[in-house]
Design a protein around this motif. Sequence first.
Motif, mmCIF file in Angstrom:
data_model
loop_
_atom_site.group_PDB
_atom_site.id
_atom_site.type_symbol
_atom_site.label_atom_id
_atom_site.label_comp_id
_atom_site.label_asym_id
_atom_site.label_seq_id
_atom_site.Cartn_x
_atom_site.Cartn_y
_atom_site.Cartn_z
ATOM 1 N N LEU A 89 -59.150 35.119 -38.683
ATOM 2 C CA LEU A 89 -60.058 34.079 -39.158
ATOM 3 C C LEU A 89 -60.498 34.291 -40.601
ATOM 4 C CD1 LEU A 89 -62.333 33.880 -35.984
ATOM 5 C CD2 LEU A 89 -60.429 32.373 -36.591
ATOM 6 N N ALA A 90 -60.091 35.409 -41.197
ATOM 7 C CA ALA A 90 -60.501 35.711 -42.570
ATOM 8 C C ALA A 90 -59.550 35.054 -43.557
ATOM 9 C CB ALA A 90 -60.524 37.220 -42.801
ATOM 10 N N LEU A 91 -60.084 34.711 -44.716
ATOM 11 C CA LEU A 91 -59.275 34.150 -45.782
ATOM 12 C C LEU A 91 -59.308 35.086 -46.982
ATOM 13 C CD1 LEU A 91 -60.327 30.396 -45.604
ATOM 14 C CD2 LEU A 91 -58.214 31.430 -44.754
ATOM 15 N N PRO A 92 -58.137 35.385 -47.571
ATOM 16 C CA PRO A 92 -56.808 34.984 -47.114
ATOM 17 C C PRO A 92 -56.398 35.729 -45.850
ATOM 18 C CG PRO A 92 -56.626 36.492 -48.946
ATOM 19 C CD PRO A 92 -58.093 36.195 -48.807
ATOM 20 N N THR A 93 -55.456 35.132 -45.107
ATOM 21 C CA THR A 93 -55.055 35.708 -43.828
ATOM 22 C C THR A 93 -54.384 37.067 -43.998
ATOM 23 O OG1 THR A 93 -52.994 34.438 -43.986
ATOM 24 C CG2 THR A 93 -54.803 33.461 -42.722
ATOM 25 N N SER A 94 -53.888 37.383 -45.197
ATOM 26 C CA SER A 94 -53.233 38.671 -45.430
ATOM 27 C C SER A 94 -54.193 39.833 -45.269
ATOM 28 C CB SER A 94 -52.625 38.705 -46.835
ATOM 29 O OG SER A 94 -53.622 38.479 -47.816
ATOM 30 N N LEU A 95 -55.524 39.557 -45.261
ATOM 31 C CA LEU A 95 -56.507 40.619 -45.104
ATOM 32 C C LEU A 95 -56.394 41.299 -43.745
ATOM 33 C CD1 LEU A 95 -59.665 38.940 -46.682
ATOM 34 C CD2 LEU A 95 -58.349 40.828 -47.631
ATOM 35 N N SER A 96 -55.834 40.604 -42.772
ATOM 36 C CA SER A 96 -55.720 41.171 -41.430
ATOM 37 C C SER A 96 -54.884 42.446 -41.430
ATOM 38 C CB SER A 96 -55.088 40.154 -40.476
ATOM 39 O OG SER A 96 -55.908 39.000 -40.384
ATOM 40 N N GLY A 97 -53.984 42.574 -42.375
ATOM 41 C CA GLY A 97 -53.132 43.747 -42.431
ATOM 42 C C GLY A 97 -53.806 44.968 -43.020
ATOM 43 N N TYR A 98 -55.027 44.799 -43.569
ATOM 44 C CA TYR A 98 -55.711 45.908 -44.217
ATOM 45 C C TYR A 98 -56.923 46.390 -43.420
ATOM 46 C CZ TYR A 98 -53.020 44.476 -48.300
ATOM 47 O OH TYR A 98 -52.006 44.151 -49.154
ATOM 48 N N THR A 99 -57.095 45.895 -42.213
ATOM 49 C CA THR A 99 -58.362 46.115 -41.517
ATOM 50 C C THR A 99 -58.431 47.435 -40.785
ATOM 51 O OG1 THR A 99 -58.531 43.735 -41.215
ATOM 52 C CG2 THR A 99 -60.000 45.106 -39.905
ATOM 53 N N CYS A 100 -57.432 47.733 -39.976
ATOM 54 C CA CYS A 100 -57.542 48.889 -39.082
ATOM 55 C C CYS A 100 -56.668 50.047 -39.545
ATOM 56 C CB CYS A 100 -57.173 48.505 -37.663
ATOM 57 S SG CYS A 100 -58.466 47.538 -36.868
ATOM 58 N N ILE A 101 -57.025 51.222 -39.096
ATOM 59 C CA ILE A 101 -56.254 52.422 -39.377
ATOM 60 C C ILE A 101 -55.732 52.964 -38.052
ATOM 61 C CG2 ILE A 101 -57.531 53.032 -41.440
ATOM 62 C CD1 ILE A 101 -59.242 54.876 -39.824
ATOM 63 N N PRO A 102 -54.590 53.643 -38.063
ATOM 64 C CA PRO A 102 -54.005 54.139 -36.810
ATOM 65 C C PRO A 102 -54.887 55.203 -36.162
ATOM 66 C CG PRO A 102 -52.431 54.212 -38.622
ATOM 67 C CD PRO A 102 -53.770 53.930 -39.212
ATOM 68 N N LEU A 103 -55.243 54.988 -34.924
ATOM 69 C CA LEU A 103 -55.987 55.956 -34.138
ATOM 70 C C LEU A 103 -55.459 55.905 -32.710
ATOM 71 C CD1 LEU A 103 -59.711 55.674 -35.277
ATOM 72 C CD2 LEU A 103 -58.140 57.547 -35.705
ATOM 73 N N PRO A 104 -55.806 56.857 -31.869
ATOM 74 C CA PRO A 104 -55.316 56.834 -30.481
ATOM 75 C C PRO A 104 -55.546 55.494 -29.804
ATOM 76 C CG PRO A 104 -56.416 58.906 -30.937
ATOM 77 C CD PRO A 104 -56.605 58.034 -32.161
ATOM 78 N N ALA A 105 -54.597 55.092 -28.983
ATOM 79 C CA ALA A 105 -54.613 53.755 -28.387
ATOM 80 C C ALA A 105 -55.818 53.517 -27.493
ATOM 81 C CB ALA A 105 -53.322 53.526 -27.594
ATOM 82 N N HIS A 106 -56.381 54.589 -26.914
ATOM 83 C CA HIS A 106 -57.469 54.380 -25.962
ATOM 84 C C HIS A 106 -58.775 54.045 -26.666
ATOM 85 C CE1 HIS A 106 -58.020 58.600 -27.138
ATOM 86 N NE2 HIS A 106 -59.293 58.410 -26.865
ATOM 87 N N LEU A 107 -58.818 54.193 -28.025
ATOM 88 C CA LEU A 107 -60.045 53.886 -28.742
ATOM 89 C C LEU A 107 -60.130 52.400 -29.013
ATOM 90 C CD1 LEU A 107 -60.280 56.792 -31.342
ATOM 91 C CD2 LEU A 107 -61.489 56.544 -29.186
ATOM 92 N N ASP A 108 -61.309 51.866 -28.883
ATOM 93 C CA ASP A 108 -61.542 50.450 -29.179
ATOM 94 C C ASP A 108 -61.311 50.207 -30.660
ATOM 95 O OD1 ASP A 108 -63.490 48.171 -30.092
ATOM 96 O OD2 ASP A 108 -63.115 47.876 -27.971
ATOM 97 N N GLN A 109 -60.663 49.109 -31.001
ATOM 98 C CA GLN A 109 -60.338 48.845 -32.401
ATOM 99 C C GLN A 109 -61.566 48.638 -33.254
ATOM 100 O OE1 GLN A 109 -57.325 45.716 -32.515
ATOM 101 N NE2 GLN A 109 -55.896 47.293 -33.173
ATOM 102 N N LEU A 110 -62.621 48.126 -32.670
ATOM 103 C CA LEU A 110 -63.847 47.980 -33.468
ATOM 104 C C LEU A 110 -64.369 49.353 -33.864
ATOM 105 C CD1 LEU A 110 -66.193 46.531 -34.716
ATOM 106 C CD2 LEU A 110 -67.285 46.431 -32.500
ATOM 107 N N THR A 111 -64.281 50.318 -32.935
ATOM 108 C CA THR A 111 -64.711 51.670 -33.255
ATOM 109 C C THR A 111 -63.905 52.205 -34.422
ATOM 110 O OG1 THR A 111 -65.175 51.993 -30.917
ATOM 111 C CG2 THR A 111 -65.110 53.961 -32.290
ATOM 112 N N SER A 112 -62.595 51.931 -34.407
ATOM 113 C CA SER A 112 -61.741 52.401 -35.489
ATOM 114 C C SER A 112 -62.185 51.820 -36.816
ATOM 115 C CB SER A 112 -60.285 52.000 -35.218
ATOM 116 O OG SER A 112 -59.883 52.431 -33.946
ATOM 117 N N CYS A 113 -62.400 50.503 -36.834
ATOM 118 C CA CYS A 113 -62.764 49.845 -38.081
ATOM 119 C C CYS A 113 -64.140 50.273 -38.559
ATOM 120 C CB CYS A 113 -62.725 48.332 -37.901
ATOM 121 S SG CYS A 113 -61.083 47.711 -37.519
ATOM 122 N N SER A 114 -65.060 50.410 -37.616
ATOM 123 C CA SER A 114 -66.399 50.816 -38.000
ATOM 124 C C SER A 114 -66.392 52.239 -38.543
ATOM 125 C CB SER A 114 -67.349 50.716 -36.812
ATOM 126 O OG SER A 114 -67.460 49.380 -36.382
#
Length: 295
Positions: free
Chosen positions: A221-246
Amino acid sequence: MLFSLYLLPLGSILRKHNCASHCYADDTQIYVPITKKDAHFISPLIKCLEELKIWMALNFLHLNEEKTEVIVFGPSGNSESHPIALGSLTPSVKSIVTNLGVKMDNGFNLDKQISSVVRSSFFQLRQLAKVKSFLSRKHFETVIHAFVTTRLDYCNSLYFGAPHSSLSRLQLVQNAAARLLTGTRKREHITPVLASLHWLPVHFRVCFKIILFVFKSLNGLALPTSLSGYTCIPLPAHLDQLTSCSWMCQGHGGNSEGIEHLPLLAPACGMQDRQARSVNDFKSKLKTHLFLPGF
């Protein structure tokens, strides 16, 4: 849009000289990395500007050199203490420039920006005090948000990592607005007043803006849509993605009061849209969770 299409060839000139750029209407910003070890770093930028002038002259445009500004960002924040040869650009060097309404200094401490917001906000509050008797409380609160709160919120995600002393100056503005609206005296404690108004304190408004921005990026939902590729960093799969970003945001290294709560809010807010059905729904849930540590 027609103007942007008209200026489209500028992009090829900038890429030709390996200059990064951002354009907003008729405001074009050019970025180049510099180092004192490289004596020729300025040459591509000078050549790029000369070619831009020629292109503009051929296309009925004019580069306003009086409004052209140069700023050098460095670790010390003081370009004068570490002089760098900028050639013909030297007369245009500034220690502070305005970027879409935000005052940026060469040390990125945002003191001038915060001072400007505080000064303009208190001016608006003095003007609004004159019309308070003519408006109902509901309408007066709307006016306060329009003339004061919008100033506090504009680009406030940039304040992430700012020292508490700087954010406290902005908090004084919000406190004054709440006192003006409710008629609270200066000696009375303001925290219960802010809670009754359901106004988040300034440092939590910064958290709110950042988490909302990440939520929009994760959900396309962010503009430009390319920002979605810069949001998260790789972390173990069991972690919630919001936790990763925060966690990534918290890693910025600031010492502002309240910023440390970002990871704690992560699992509760459901960044991956598990519970929030829309942006407004997410904003409502997020504000509710922020109020818990906020008050």
